[in-house]
Structure formats: C-alpha cells, structure tokens
Design a protein around this motif. Sequence first.
Motif, short mmCIF file in Angstrom:
data_model
loop_
_atom_site.label_atom_id
_atom_site.label_comp_id
_atom_site.label_asym_id
_atom_site.label_seq_id
_atom_site.Cartn_x
_atom_site.Cartn_y
_atom_site.Cartn_z
N LEU A 1 0.86 -1.38 0.02
CA LEU A 1 0.01 -0.09 -0.04
C LEU A 1 0.93 1.27 0.04
O LEU A 1 1.78 1.51 -1.07
CB LEU A 1 -0.96 0.11 1.12
N PHE A 2 0.88 2.11 0.96
CA PHE A 2 1.30 3.53 0.99
C PHE A 2 2.61 3.72 2.09
O PHE A 2 2.95 4.48 2.55
CB PHE A 2 0.53 4.45 1.41
N HIS A 3 3.04 2.30 2.60
CA HIS A 3 4.02 2.16 3.56
C HIS A 3 5.32 2.31 2.94
O HIS A 3 5.59 2.15 1.52
CB HIS A 3 3.94 0.81 4.15
N SER A 4 6.35 2.98 3.57
CA SER A 4 7.68 3.30 3.06
C SER A 4 8.54 1.93 3.00
O SER A 4 9.43 2.26 2.03
CB SER A 4 8.26 4.11 4.01
N ARG A 5 8.62 0.94 3.44
CA ARG A 5 9.53 -0.14 3.66
C ARG A 5 10.92 0.26 3.79
O ARG A 5 11.95 -0.22 3.48
CB ARG A 5 9.60 -0.73 1.97
N LEU A 6 11.06 1.34 4.88
CA LEU A 6 12.38 1.65 5.24
C LEU A 6 12.62 1.36 6.69
O LEU A 6 13.77 1.34 7.28
CB LEU A 6 12.10 3.26 5.46
N SER A 7 11.84 0.21 7.18
CA SER A 7 12.09 -0.25 8.61
C SER A 7 13.46 -0.93 8.61
O SER A 7 14.00 -1.27 9.56
CB SER A 7 10.90 -1.04 9.19
N PHE A 8 13.68 -1.93 7.66
CA PHE A 8 14.68 -2.78 7.49
C PHE A 8 15.95 -1.90 7.47
O PHE A 8 17.14 -2.12 8.20
CB PHE A 8 14.68 -3.58 6.31
N ALA A 9 16.12 -0.98 6.67
CA ALA A 9 17.43 -0.08 6.70
C ALA A 9 17.49 0.90 7.95
O ALA A 9 18.54 1.15 8.27
CB ALA A 9 16.98 1.03 5.42
N MET A 10 16.16 1.11 8.60
CA MET A 10 16.38 2.10 9.73
C MET A 10 16.99 0.95 10.82
O MET A 10 17.60 1.59 11.62
CB MET A 10 15.03 2.52 10.08
N ASN A 11 16.22 -0.27 10.94
CA ASN A 11 16.87 -0.93 12.05
C ASN A 11 18.06 -1.62 11.89
O ASN A 11 18.91 -2.10 12.77
CB ASN A 11 15.56 -2.35 12.29
N LEU A 12 18.90 -1.58 10.89
CA LEU A 12 20.37 -1.91 10.62
C LEU A 12 21.21 -0.34 10.80
O LEU A 12 22.29 -0.86 10.85
CB LEU A 12 20.43 -2.57 9.15
N LYS A 13 20.21 0.63 10.75
CA LYS A 13 21.02 1.93 10.99
C LYS A 13 21.82 2.42 9.80
O LYS A 13 22.61 3.20 10.01
CB LYS A 13 22.01 2.00 12.39
N LEU A 14 21.15 1.92 8.69
CA LEU A 14 21.82 2.67 7.50
C LEU A 14 21.35 4.00 7.40
O LEU A 14 22.02 4.63 6.69
CB LEU A 14 21.01 1.78 6.22
N ILE A 15 20.11 4.40 8.12
CA ILE A 15 19.72 5.59 7.92
C ILE A 15 18.96 5.72 9.40
O ILE A 15 18.45 4.93 9.69
CB ILE A 15 18.61 5.90 6.65
N SER A 16 19.33 7.11 9.76
CA SER A 16 18.56 7.36 11.10
C SER A 16 17.44 7.97 11.45
O SER A 16 16.78 8.50 10.38
CB SER A 16 19.59 8.23 11.78
N PRO A 17 16.50 7.74 12.37
CA PRO A 17 15.36 8.45 12.64
C PRO A 17 15.31 9.79 12.21
O PRO A 17 14.32 10.55 11.80
CB PRO A 17 14.92 8.13 13.96
N LYS A 18 16.36 10.31 12.65
CA LYS A 18 16.56 11.99 12.33
C LYS A 18 16.53 12.51 10.80
O LYS A 18 16.14 13.38 10.53
CB LYS A 18 17.84 12.48 13.08
N ASP A 19 17.43 11.65 10.33
CA ASP A 19 17.35 11.71 8.84
C ASP A 19 15.85 11.61 8.21
O ASP A 19 15.60 12.32 7.26
CB ASP A 19 18.36 10.50 8.08
N VAL A 20 15.31 10.63 8.56
CA VAL A 20 13.89 10.30 7.93
C VAL A 20 12.92 11.54 8.41
O VAL A 20 12.32 12.00 7.46
CB VAL A 20 13.54 9.05 8.64
#
Length: 510
Positions: free
Chosen positions: A262-281
Amino acid sequence: MKTLRLILGDQLNIKHSWFKNTNEDVMYCLFEMRQETDYVKHHIQKVIGFFAAMRQFAEDLSEDGHHVEYFKINDEKNTQNLTKNISKLIKDNQIEIFEYILPDEYRLDKQLNEFCKSLNIKTKAVSAEHFYTKRDDLATFFKGKKQYLMENFYRDMRKKHDILMVGDQPEGGKWNYDKSNRNKWKGDDEIPHYKLFKNDVSEIIKDINTADIETIGKFETKTFSYPITRVQAIEQLKYFCEALLIHFGDYQDAMHTDEDYLFHSRLSFAMNLKLISPKDVVKTILNYYRKHDDTIHISQVEGFIRQVIGWREYMRGMYWAFMPEYKSKNELENQNKLADFFWTGHTKMNCLKHTIDNSLDNSYAHHIQRLMITGNYALLTQTNPDEVDDWYLGIYVDAVEWVQLPNTRGMSQFADGGKIATKPYVSSGSYINKMSNYCSDCHYNKNKKTGDDACPFNSLYWNFLDYKRNQLGNNFRMGMMYSLLDKMKPEDLQDIKRKAQHIIEHQDEY
C-alpha cells in the motif's frame, strides 16, 4: 593494530563518529555467525538481507581506507561465536584496546558485558549515535507513574525536538490524527509502482546453502529488493516522500488482497540496521512537507512521524526498562500451540492466508496485519507468547528483538498485563471487514458466529472475552464489550464457546 572495534549486523551506521577519520592502529571487525542465524529460525530474506548489508558495509569501510576484518559464514577461521571470534582477533593481532557500540539486544549486551570483564585489556562501549533517546530515558520519563502511555511520551518528544510544533502547541491544532488514519483503501487513490532494488545476492545464497542454515519463507529471485546501503535507503526515503506520503496517513491501517505494501515506506529494514537514522527520516519528510503543504495534509505527515519518534523510540525504551523479565511475561497464562498454517499459509481464512503469504513471500507485513490479523488470531486462540515471539522475530526482515519483543508480547499479545497497551488488541471479523477487502471472497461468513461457514474470529472473540473475564473484566476500555457479552442468551454463548473450542483444537482444519 592496537584497537579492535566490533560492528554488529544492525550497527551499519556509516555516519558514526568512529568512521570520520582513518587510523592505521584501528581494526574493525564484522562477523556472519551461526550464533545469530540459529538462535531462532529466520526468514531466508532476513538472513540474505543482513549478510548483504554487512558485506557491502565492510566493503565501503575498506574503500574509505579503514582496516576491516570480515568473517563470512563459511570462513575456516570463523568460530561461529561472537566472543570467540573477538578473542581470536585480539590474540592474533596483539590488540591492546577492545571497543564496541552498545548493542540494542539484551542478550548481546549481556554477552559482551560479561566478555569484557574477562579480558585483561582496556575495553570501552560507545553510543550507537542513532536514536533520539538513550536507553533509560523512557524509564526516567515515566518514573513514579502507574501507566506508561505512549501518547504522553510522544507529545514530550514533539516538544523536546520541536517537531510539528508552533510554540508549545501542536501544529494544526491536534497532537495526533489517528482518527484520520483509518480509511479503507478501495483503489480510489492510485499506488505508484513500488521502489524495489535489485541487489545481486547470488553469492550469499550459495553461502547460506553451503552452510546449511535452516530458514523459513521464500526467495525465488537472485536480487534483494530492500535497501542495503545508506545511499539506497535515502533513495527509498525520497521515493516515499514523492510517491506515497500524500496518502500514507489515510491508509496506514488499511489492508487489501491486491497490494502487499500500500502506501508504506518499506524503510524499517534500513532503519533497524542503522543504514539511515530516524533524524534523517524525520528531517527529510518535514522538509518535503514544507515544500508541498498545499497538496500534502498534515495528517499524512504526523501519522508517519508518530511511528518514528513516538512508537519506535517508545518501544525501545520499554524494552530496556523491563528486560530481561519482560521476555518471559505471560500475564494471560496462554499456553496453546501456534497453528501450523503460520508456517505455510494453508488456511481457508482469507485474511490470515493473505497476511501469512505476504510474510512468507516478502518477509513483510505492515503493522495492522501484524497486530490485527496474525497477532489478533494468536491471542484469540490463546497461543503461548513464546511461540508467537519466535515467529515474529524470525519471519520479518526488519525484526530485531528490541522492537519486536515489546510489540509482540506487549502490544499484540497483552502478555505484559497492560504495560504497553491499555487493552488487548482483539476483534471479531467486523473490524477486519472494516479495514480490508479480505472478507469479500472468504470461505467464511463474516456475519456468523456459529455454523460450519461462520467466521472463526467471531466465536473466538466472544469466547476469549468470556474465558478471560477474571483478568479483563475490570478493564475500563472493555466495559462496553462485556456488557454486550452479558446480554447474550446463555445457550447462544454456549454454542459460541463450543465452536471456539473446536477451532482451537482443530486449527489446521480452518
């Protein structure tokens, strides 16, 4: 080499201060290990994803001039144990200082803490430099309070970090737009083609097969579609802003047979591996919103940010506040076995079939599928939360224990007695029909409680309320449902309970 620095598989933060400068006296190490692939049975895509991201991270560090020791899963020098691998490198390289980033999982934190006590060299643990909060911030925030309401924590986070605020008031006049985030998707708003990466993982698949790692789920291509680098994660985030944010809030709780994401970002894998930070997002989404606030409503943005600075940080804080006891909580005393169809998707219940198939095919399901389909069913059938934990931790590509455990054992299974959720998240078939099209072509009738074609969720729901009356009868949020239960004719309730018991005892016939 004088200093050895450990990087775990979910600590792939290229922006960490460790990596600002190269130092010929510092060695970095990463390990693929049976210790991590075998403590629970993981989805094949989860193992592939972790290995792919770790290998690419090690390669990127080396290209930046850092010295990296990387043990692949089948390397002869790999002992398959974290502390044994570290000990080997310390001995072989005459290491004088061992440093590591604080783990986010209790078991690894304990393992490394005890290991460091056994060493006769200097040791140091440093911050992951990823989250908005420190481990104990939430416990401090709620100190002396009886309830740990996420909403209170979320509002404090908004104020503290000046996110969607106008002075000391919430932008738009509301703290959250949850009531606007419950629309059923009927195909009216078009979903653009998903952003799927084509990371070649053929070598990793061979290595996993050679190692004979036992996995679950499916992987029928040779390319991994989730981001495995910071660059890809930023690209995924950009795509989300441009294509999906405009309707994220509207349909964040919706489910549909034709749409996996649907309209979900599929970013949780990258965030939980710390490839990208919540502050970046958060920063990226806010910047995009400011430039497009004429077309994007604040409800879409707030709905997403609430998941990041509210839910995600809250769950981590709850994890560290109550571990290790939290892992064994079972306040409702549920002991039943998880249905076999959770591993196959072979069920006539359409909602469960689609949710489990999506989980097996893509190592993915969004939060409402996890909470109100698989989690709801597991709780209504009074499944042992240990079995539910193992399934959730293994099957999802983004599952690491600090976020999986409080979500599963607390919010989904109410096994903590209400520390996280103020009531059990259970429902009959009516909620599923309200938020999805699952019921439209299901084998079962969503309106019936008993009979061969009755929706199993209906009898299971009322049976659960009756069975757990002693534990839940005084819950202030469940008063209306118990008043409805009390108005049932005794003979009707008995029929419902007989039906529910048959389902629980013969789950794989349904």
